[in-house]
Design a protein around this motif. Sequence first.
Motif, PDB file in Angstrom:
ATOM      1  N   PRO A 173      -0.681  -2.716   4.959  1.00  0.00           N
ATOM      2  CA  PRO A 173      -2.279  -2.879   5.232  1.00  0.00           C
ATOM      3  C   PRO A 173      -2.976  -3.607   4.339  1.00  0.00           C
ATOM      4  O   PRO A 173      -2.919  -2.892   3.160  1.00  0.00           O
ATOM      5  CB  PRO A 173      -2.749  -1.850   6.023  1.00  0.00           C
ATOM      6  N   ASP A 174      -3.757  -4.798   4.377  1.00  0.00           N
ATOM      7  CA  ASP A 174      -4.829  -4.857   3.337  1.00  0.00           C
ATOM      8  C   ASP A 174      -6.104  -4.092   3.197  1.00  0.00           C
ATOM      9  O   ASP A 174      -6.605  -3.952   2.318  1.00  0.00           O
ATOM     10  CB  ASP A 174      -5.071  -6.490   3.532  1.00  0.00           C
ATOM     11  N   TYR A 175      -6.185  -3.267   4.434  1.00  0.00           N
ATOM     12  CA  TYR A 175      -7.261  -2.506   4.720  1.00  0.00           C
ATOM     13  C   TYR A 175      -8.478  -3.246   5.106  1.00  0.00           C
ATOM     14  O   TYR A 175      -8.296  -4.555   5.131  1.00  0.00           O
ATOM     15  CB  TYR A 175      -7.796  -1.706   3.391  1.00  0.00           C
ATOM     16  N   LEU A 176      -9.672  -2.722   5.743  1.00  0.00           N
ATOM     17  CA  LEU A 176     -10.568  -3.536   5.981  1.00  0.00           C
ATOM     18  C   LEU A 176     -11.221  -4.190   4.890  1.00  0.00           C
ATOM     19  O   LEU A 176     -11.396  -3.739   3.953  1.00  0.00           O
ATOM     20  CB  LEU A 176     -11.750  -2.518   6.599  1.00  0.00           C
ATOM     21  N   HIS A 185     -15.185  -4.340   1.747  1.00  0.00           N
ATOM     22  CA  HIS A 185     -14.257  -3.195   1.840  1.00  0.00           C
ATOM     23  C   HIS A 185     -14.836  -1.807   1.844  1.00  0.00           C
ATOM     24  O   HIS A 185     -15.482  -1.565   0.818  1.00  0.00           O
ATOM     25  CB  HIS A 185     -13.245  -3.577   0.924  1.00  0.00           C
ATOM     26  N   PRO A 186     -14.582  -1.080   2.868  1.00  0.00           N
ATOM     27  CA  PRO A 186     -15.235   0.630   2.583  1.00  0.00           C
ATOM     28  C   PRO A 186     -14.511   1.328   1.677  1.00  0.00           C
ATOM     29  O   PRO A 186     -13.696   2.331   2.323  1.00  0.00           O
ATOM     30  CB  PRO A 186     -15.333   0.737   4.079  1.00  0.00           C
ATOM     31  N   TYR A 187     -14.715   0.980   0.503  1.00  0.00           N
ATOM     32  CA  TYR A 187     -13.667   1.653  -0.448  1.00  0.00           C
ATOM     33  C   TYR A 187     -13.576   3.198  -0.310  1.00  0.00           C
ATOM     34  O   TYR A 187     -14.622   3.904  -0.418  1.00  0.00           O
ATOM     35  CB  TYR A 187     -14.215   1.399  -1.867  1.00  0.00           C
ATOM     36  N   MET A 188     -12.389   3.829  -0.368  1.00  0.00           N
ATOM     37  CA  MET A 188     -12.178   5.231  -0.139  1.00  0.00           C
ATOM     38  C   MET A 188     -13.138   5.884   1.041  1.00  0.00           C
ATOM     39  O   MET A 188     -13.194   7.090   1.207  1.00  0.00           O
ATOM     40  CB  MET A 188     -12.668   6.112  -1.256  1.00  0.00           C
ATOM     41  N   ASP A 189     -13.222   4.893   2.191  1.00  0.00           N
ATOM     42  CA  ASP A 189     -13.542   5.616   3.377  1.00  0.00           C
ATOM     43  C   ASP A 189     -12.031   5.905   4.219  1.00  0.00           C
ATOM     44  O   ASP A 189     -11.741   5.126   4.732  1.00  0.00           O
ATOM     45  CB  ASP A 189     -14.309   4.748   4.340  1.00  0.00           C
ATOM     46  N   THR A 190     -11.671   7.236   4.128  1.00  0.00           N
ATOM     47  CA  THR A 190     -10.379   7.586   4.607  1.00  0.00           C
ATOM     48  C   THR A 190     -10.225   7.208   6.057  1.00  0.00           C
ATOM     49  O   THR A 190      -9.109   6.994   6.429  1.00  0.00           O
ATOM     50  CB  THR A 190     -10.162   9.105   4.276  1.00  0.00           C
ATOM     51  N   ALA A 191     -11.120   7.606   6.651  1.00  0.00           N
ATOM     52  CA  ALA A 191     -11.156   7.430   8.291  1.00  0.00           C
ATOM     53  C   ALA A 191     -10.611   5.934   8.671  1.00  0.00           C
ATOM     54  O   ALA A 191      -9.876   5.693   9.469  1.00  0.00           O
ATOM     55  CB  ALA A 191     -12.217   7.806   8.905  1.00  0.00           C
ATOM     56  N   SER A 193      -9.508   3.383   6.580  1.00  0.00           N
ATOM     57  CA  SER A 193      -8.193   3.216   6.200  1.00  0.00           C
ATOM     58  C   SER A 193      -7.136   3.695   6.912  1.00  0.00           C
ATOM     59  O   SER A 193      -6.227   3.122   7.150  1.00  0.00           O
ATOM     60  CB  SER A 193      -7.962   4.005   4.827  1.00  0.00           C
ATOM     61  N   VAL A 194      -7.233   4.877   7.667  1.00  0.00           N
ATOM     62  CA  VAL A 194      -6.225   5.494   8.410  1.00  0.00           C
ATOM     63  C   VAL A 194      -6.244   4.373   9.816  1.00  0.00           C
ATOM     64  O   VAL A 194      -4.941   4.229  10.306  1.00  0.00           O
ATOM     65  CB  VAL A 194      -6.463   6.903   8.933  1.00  0.00           C
ATOM     66  N   THR A 195      -7.333   4.175  10.440  1.00  0.00           N
ATOM     67  CA  THR A 195      -7.363   3.631  11.644  1.00  0.00           C
ATOM     68  C   THR A 195      -6.435   2.224  11.191  1.00  0.00           C
ATOM     69  O   THR A 195      -5.762   1.566  12.175  1.00  0.00           O
ATOM     70  CB  THR A 195      -8.865   3.324  12.188  1.00  0.00           C
ATOM     71  N   ALA A 196      -6.886   1.408  10.142  1.00  0.00           N
ATOM     72  CA  ALA A 196      -6.389   0.140   9.752  1.00  0.00           C
ATOM     73  C   ALA A 196      -4.991   0.263   9.510  1.00  0.00           C
ATOM     74  O   ALA A 196      -4.068  -0.679   9.867  1.00  0.00           O
ATOM     75  CB  ALA A 196      -7.225  -0.395   8.750  1.00  0.00           C
ATOM     76  N   SER A 197      -4.377   1.325   9.077  1.00  0.00           N
ATOM     77  CA  SER A 197      -3.150   1.656   8.778  1.00  0.00           C
ATOM     78  C   SER A 197      -2.407   1.678  10.326  1.00  0.00           C
ATOM     79  O   SER A 197      -1.305   1.380  10.181  1.00  0.00           O
ATOM     80  CB  SER A 197      -3.032   2.607   7.765  1.00  0.00           C
ATOM     81  N   VAL A 198      -2.797   2.414  10.744  1.00  0.00           N
ATOM     82  CA  VAL A 198      -2.067   2.893  12.076  1.00  0.00           C
ATOM     83  C   VAL A 198      -2.306   1.509  12.986  1.00  0.00           C
ATOM     84  O   VAL A 198      -0.822   1.399  13.585  1.00  0.00           O
ATOM     85  CB  VAL A 198      -2.848   3.864  13.088  1.00  0.00           C
ATOM     86  N   ASP A 199      -3.238   0.931  13.074  1.00  0.00           N
ATOM     87  CA  ASP A 199      -3.144  -0.571  13.809  1.00  0.00           C
ATOM     88  C   ASP A 199      -2.338  -1.622  13.162  1.00  0.00           C
ATOM     89  O   ASP A 199      -1.694  -2.286  13.869  1.00  0.00           O
ATOM     90  CB  ASP A 199      -4.625  -1.177  13.994  1.00  0.00           C
TER      91      ASP A 199
END
Length: 434
Positions: A173-176, A185-191, A193-199
């Motif tokens: 994932p590129d992340y948001l 980019h919401p840098y270091m927003d773990t939540a 980053s996880v939703t973008a990675s799961v999706d």
Amino acid sequence: MSDESRISGENAESGTSQENRTSWRGRKRGLARAAALLLAGVTALGGLTVAPVAAAGERDVGGRGGLVSVTSVSDHDAAQVRAFLAERNIAGGTVRYGVRAYRLTYRTVDPYGKPTTATGLLTLPTGGAHRLDLVSDTHGTMVKRTYAPSASEDFGRVPSYLNASAGKAVAAPDYLGLGEGPGPHPYMDTASSVTASVDMLRAARTAAARLGRPLDGEVYATGFSQGGQVAMALGKALEHGADPHFRLRALAPISGPYDLEGQEMPALFDGRVNDTSSVLYISYWLTAQNRLHHLYGNPAEVFRAPYASRVESLLDGTHEEDDVVKGLAPSVKRLLTPAFYDRLRHPTGRLLAALRSADGTCDWKPDVPVRLYAGAADTDVPIQNAGSCAERLAEHGRAVPVLNRGNVDHFGSFAVSAPEVARWFGELSSRPSV
């Protein structure tokens, strides 16, 4: 936490000389220009067919993870993959196949749960099994959106090419807000980053099936730096049932900042993190987290003049990392106002909540093999982060090894660990699942 030009200049054995950084930047930019010329000629999909999901606004039915479009971005044989890795001083002993890579645009949600889109890189081997295991690779800090894996054929693609050429599919994932995703980019927003990675995993599942290489549901998670922390959080989410189609098989993060409150933030002030990285990370983190936690109303409350008037524009996703660093102060103490400097050393309230929202990624008991990779000479993400993670995992009943890669810096820890991770994943896939 960065895998851009600054850390690429660090010598993997001896530290962070400015001369080495400057010479490597020039070499990297030359390689990037050559890669751009190569990619300009890549238009075919190597005999594979892509469903026309981008045509006439057509989209997959469904919500998060819905595939919007698939775009071919690279096609390399095994010799070209070995050359790509060798140019970046990455061992290519696991390379067996060529690779084909595609930019996926997919649906996900922003930090507030509202629908948005993101992009990522799906890389497939040109040979091997018909049905593929999947590696999730999450990248390190990037301040410029076009450095993201789906947008740039550079260091962000090293894990994808390593693992795909060894016979696995790779979703990166590129992340948001990076690549071609909208917004900051919401840098270091773990939540998020996880939703973008799961999706991204969901989108990869759809795309791989359409490309004739279906996924078997086994997920091997890795990531470097910021991505190491995301990989731990993703592994936790998958084991807790984030998507029933995917089963976590192994976890191998590299040099992640798993403990912001206890290790990474104090290291900015006690000398364990070098000044250049400290300034970049804290500026990026504060401006991004302020959008989520409202840490300040005016940048002048946090940053000294003249930096207060330029910090947010420098970190808008369009600037080179070098330009960001040059536009800011040489140290954190000279960057921040005295009052906020003291506040950051002793965080409370929303500031402490922002730190803690990124921690906790190691507070669980994995039921799969886990290895934590780190470097003893890392002055971006000190090795104590990995130690803290191992301690927390042990508190939950799971002993996990910290593999100290020796006297290597931040990028050096990645360079020596990434090929080992690919090899380990290959060994695990030949064994029965637990």
